[in-house]
Design an enzyme around this catalytic site. Structure first.
Site, PDB file in Angstrom:
ATOM      1  N   CYS A 116      34.129  50.131  94.262  1.00 52.47           N
ATOM      2  CA  CYS A 116      33.606  48.691  93.526  1.00 52.47           C
ATOM      3  C   CYS A 116      33.185  47.577  94.655  1.00 52.47           C
ATOM      4  O   CYS A 116      32.542  46.900  94.294  1.00 52.47           O
ATOM      5  CB  CYS A 116      35.042  48.007  92.872  1.00 52.47           C
ATOM      6  SG  CYS A 116      35.524  49.035  91.613  1.00 52.47           S
ATOM      7  N   HIS A 262      32.380  41.024  90.788  1.00 50.80           N
ATOM      8  CA  HIS A 262      32.448  42.528  90.362  1.00 50.80           C
ATOM      9  C   HIS A 262      33.039  42.586  89.013  1.00 50.80           C
ATOM     10  O   HIS A 262      33.849  41.755  88.563  1.00 50.80           O
ATOM     11  CB  HIS A 262      33.170  43.509  91.348  1.00 50.80           C
ATOM     12  CG  HIS A 262      33.633  44.786  90.726  1.00 50.80           C
ATOM     13  ND1 HIS A 262      32.582  45.541  90.430  1.00 50.80           N
ATOM     14  CD2 HIS A 262      34.778  45.368  90.424  1.00 50.80           C
ATOM     15  CE1 HIS A 262      33.020  46.684  89.634  1.00 50.80           C
ATOM     16  NE2 HIS A 262      34.406  46.537  89.941  1.00 50.80           N
ATOM     17  N   ASN A 292      32.616  48.616  83.419  1.00 51.66           N
ATOM     18  CA  ASN A 292      32.737  48.622  84.978  1.00 51.66           C
ATOM     19  C   ASN A 292      31.795  49.793  85.433  1.00 51.66           C
ATOM     20  O   ASN A 292      31.900  50.899  85.165  1.00 51.66           O
ATOM     21  CB  ASN A 292      34.228  48.922  85.203  1.00 51.66           C
ATOM     22  CG  ASN A 292      34.195  48.828  87.008  1.00 51.66           C
ATOM     23  OD1 ASN A 292      33.331  48.698  87.573  1.00 51.66           O
ATOM     24  ND2 ASN A 292      35.386  48.851  87.234  1.00 51.66           N
TER      25      ASN A 292
HETATM   26  O1  UT7 Z   1      37.561  48.202  89.799  1.00 50.00           O
HETATM   27  C1  UT7 Z   1      38.953  48.402  89.339  1.00 50.00           C
HETATM   28  C2  UT7 Z   1      38.943  48.998  88.114  1.00 50.00           C
HETATM   29  N1  UT7 Z   1      40.102  48.834  87.320  1.00 50.00           N
HETATM   30  C3  UT7 Z   1      40.514  47.529  87.088  1.00 50.00           C
HETATM   31  O2  UT7 Z   1      40.013  46.593  87.112  1.00 50.00           O
HETATM   32  C4  UT7 Z   1      41.905  48.024  86.147  1.00 50.00           C
HETATM   33  C5  UT7 Z   1      42.821  46.385  86.204  1.00 50.00           C
HETATM   34  N2  UT7 Z   1      43.779  46.712  85.276  1.00 50.00           N
HETATM   35  C6  UT7 Z   1      43.731  46.518  84.082  1.00 50.00           C
HETATM   36  O3  UT7 Z   1      42.568  45.845  83.653  1.00 50.00           O
HETATM   37  C7  UT7 Z   1      44.819  46.598  83.112  1.00 50.00           C
HETATM   38  O4  UT7 Z   1      45.798  47.034  83.616  1.00 50.00           O
HETATM   39  C8  UT7 Z   1      44.355  47.408  81.876  1.00 50.00           C
HETATM   40  C9  UT7 Z   1      43.278  47.196  80.906  1.00 50.00           C
HETATM   41  C10 UT7 Z   1      43.977  49.101  82.303  1.00 50.00           C
HETATM   42  C11 UT7 Z   1      45.623  47.916  81.064  1.00 50.00           C
HETATM   43  O5  UT7 Z   1      46.385  46.839  80.523  1.00 50.00           O
HETATM   44  P1  UT7 Z   1      47.984  46.550  80.561  1.00 50.00           P
HETATM   45  O6  UT7 Z   1      48.055  45.304  80.263  1.00 50.00           O
HETATM   46  O7  UT7 Z   1      48.213  46.709  82.094  1.00 50.00           O
HETATM   47  O8  UT7 Z   1      48.219  47.791  79.792  1.00 50.00           O
HETATM   48  P2  UT7 Z   1      49.430  48.851  80.035  1.00 50.00           P
HETATM   49  O9  UT7 Z   1      48.997  49.905  81.031  1.00 50.00           O
HETATM   50  O10 UT7 Z   1      50.530  48.149  80.523  1.00 50.00           O
HETATM   51  O11 UT7 Z   1      49.558  49.446  78.636  1.00 50.00           O
HETATM   52  C12 UT7 Z   1      49.987  48.726  77.704  1.00 50.00           C
HETATM   53  C13 UT7 Z   1      49.942  49.825  76.501  1.00 50.00           C
HETATM   54  C14 UT7 Z   1      50.831  50.928  76.554  1.00 50.00           C
HETATM   55  O12 UT7 Z   1      51.403  51.412  75.591  1.00 50.00           O
HETATM   56  P3  UT7 Z   1      53.029  51.013  75.448  1.00 50.00           P
HETATM   57  O13 UT7 Z   1      53.560  51.849  76.563  1.00 50.00           O
HETATM   58  O14 UT7 Z   1      53.018  49.611  75.422  1.00 50.00           O
HETATM   59  O15 UT7 Z   1      53.528  51.654  73.914  1.00 50.00           O
HETATM   60  C15 UT7 Z   1      49.520  51.976  77.025  1.00 50.00           C
HETATM   61  O16 UT7 Z   1      49.864  53.361  76.465  1.00 50.00           O
HETATM   62  O17 UT7 Z   1      48.681  50.003  76.124  1.00 50.00           O
HETATM   63  C16 UT7 Z   1      48.508  51.434  75.836  1.00 50.00           C
HETATM   64  N3  UT7 Z   1      47.349  51.800  76.186  1.00 50.00           N
HETATM   65  C17 UT7 Z   1      46.432  51.795  75.460  1.00 50.00           C
HETATM   66  N4  UT7 Z   1      46.132  51.553  74.092  1.00 50.00           N
HETATM   67  C18 UT7 Z   1      44.877  51.610  73.311  1.00 50.00           C
HETATM   68  C19 UT7 Z   1      46.688  52.266  77.487  1.00 50.00           C
HETATM   69  N5  UT7 Z   1      45.331  52.332  77.496  1.00 50.00           N
HETATM   70  C20 UT7 Z   1      44.918  52.165  76.021  1.00 50.00           C
HETATM   71  C21 UT7 Z   1      43.886  52.345  75.587  1.00 50.00           C
HETATM   72  N6  UT7 Z   1      43.689  52.131  74.147  1.00 50.00           N
HETATM   73  N7  UT7 Z   1      42.756  52.502  76.000  1.00 50.00           N
END
Ligand code: UT7
Length: 335
Positions: A116, A262, A292
């Site tokens: 990135c 970014h 992204n």
């Molecule tokens: O250049 C770097 C690129 N990466 C980033 O910038 C990522 C940075 N991180 C983030 O933006 C966030 O961590 C995410 C958007 C990726 C995830 O958000 P979060 O609030 O950290 O979600 P989480 O991983 O804690 O997941 C929350 C829930 C989970 O379900 P349970 O366990 O609460 O039932 C996941 O299984 O959301 C679920 N989940 C989804 N649900 C629907 C994870 N991915 C998805 C999805 N659609 N695509």
């Protein structure tokens, strides 16, 4: 080779493949929803490449646009740097394939592999080469094709919703005005977090075969991410590296005309904007339309901001990125 006072950006260009993929389109392939994706990331849609549209193809289109914007013929370019994490092939670098496409045999061409932050690192290479006289006009490209390498099943949904394909390019050349152009660059990495956002395989550290059928079944060839760790570090490191660039040029946040971060996640960029206390109107966002695009995101955003008149001659532009490595970087450009 003559040394010059500094380097500046002479032209910008971008290319987004035409195929739009909405959140609803993804929700038809695996368990997710438009609401979840928009709430957590700000993404509404992204672009996906089609057949024959690999990273070098996207890079070529963006490069031609940047050359046209700079009013330059391709033969004036004497070095190419391509930042990508999604090369056309394991080797040689995508820069070699781009050079072939642009029909510029003989000039130096190299890839930068810092994900990135790839565009900012590539800009630093170009800036150094121009300053020292190693090159006079450098084509700097950030280009990615993610869509052929994502896990579009429930187990890959956390990553698959984030990424899109696209390319941006700039032409960097000399300036005699020390007050203009690329005024500072700051580059960082902390490899202790290398496995928080990575693709493990294929890889030469895997013995005895870097690629075998079992890996495919285990999905080790897909990106894997500790999203919370990425988020937490991004909102710390970005304000720091922005502060470093500002202190280098002796300016404050209020002096910045445009912040081009970014485009990883709208929430990260909003949190960073709030922490550094910049007017939200000055922050460029396009993640809603492209997701992204990793190394592509900053040059794409620069080109759009110029097209919209947000970046003009004399604008003070702050660039900042964070991503896999972890790497983080910033640049301050007086346009
Ligand atoms: O250049 C770097 C690129 N990466 C980033 O910038 C990522 C940075 N991180 C983030 O933006 C966030 O961590 C995410 C958007 C990726 C995830 O958000 P979060 O609030 O950290 O979600 P989480 O991983 O804690 O997941 C929350 C829930 C989970 O379900 P349970 O366990 O609460 O039932 C996941 O299984 O959301 C679920 N989940 C989804 N649900 C629907 C994870 N991915 C998805 C999805 N659609 N695509």
């Amino acid at each position: 080779m003559a040394k010059v006072a500094g380097s500046r950006i002479l032209g910008t260009g971008r290319f987004l493949p035409p195929r739009v993929v909405t959140n609803d389109d993804l929700a038809r392939r695996f368990d997710t929803s438009d609401e979840w994706i928009q709430q957590r990331t700000g993404i509404r849609e992204r672009r996906f490449s089609g057949p024959g549209e690999g990273t070098a193809y996207l890079a070529e289109q963006a490069s031609r646009a940047a050359l046209a914007d700079a009013g330059m013929g391709k033969d004036e370019i004497d070095f190419i740097v391509v930042a990508t994490l999604s090369p056309d092939h394991f080797f040689p670098g995508t820069s070699a394939f781009l050079q072939e496409r642009l029909d510029l045999p003989g000039i130096g061409a190299m890839d930068v592999r810092t994900q990135c932050t790839g565009f900012v690192y590539a800009l630093a290479v170009a800036d150094s080469f121009v300053r020292t006289g190693q090159a006079r006009r450098v084509l700097v490209v950030g280009a990615e094709v993610h869509s052929t390498g994502l896990d579009f099943t429930d187990s890959g949904r956390d990553v698959a919703v984030l990424f899109g394909d696209g390319a941006g390019a700039v032409v960097v050349g000399p300036t005699d005005d020390p007050q203009r152009g690329i005024l500072t660059l700051r580059l960082h990495c902390d490899g202790r977090h290398a496995r928080e956002l990575w693709i493990e395989a294929p890889g030469s550290s895997i013995f005895p075969d870097r690629l075998h059928a079992g890996m495919l079944g285990e999905g080790r060839h897909y990106p894997s991410m500790n999203g919370k760790a990425v988020f937490k570090h991004a909102v710390e490191r970005l304000p720091e590296v922005i502060g470093e660039a500002l202190s280098d040029v002796g300016l404050g946040v209020a002096d910045v005309d445009v912040l081009v971060p970014h485009q990883a996640n709208m929430r990260i960029n909003q949190a960073v904007a709030q922490r550094i206390g910049i007017d939200p109107e000055k922050v460029v966002h396009n993640i809603d339309r492209y997701g992204n695009t990793t190394a592509g995101s900053i040059p794409i955003a620069l080109d759009e901001a110029r097209e919209q008149g947000r970046i003009r001659d004399g604008s003070r532009v702050l660039i900042a990125a964070f991503g896999s490595g972890f790497t983080w970087a910033s640049a301050f450009v007086r346009w």
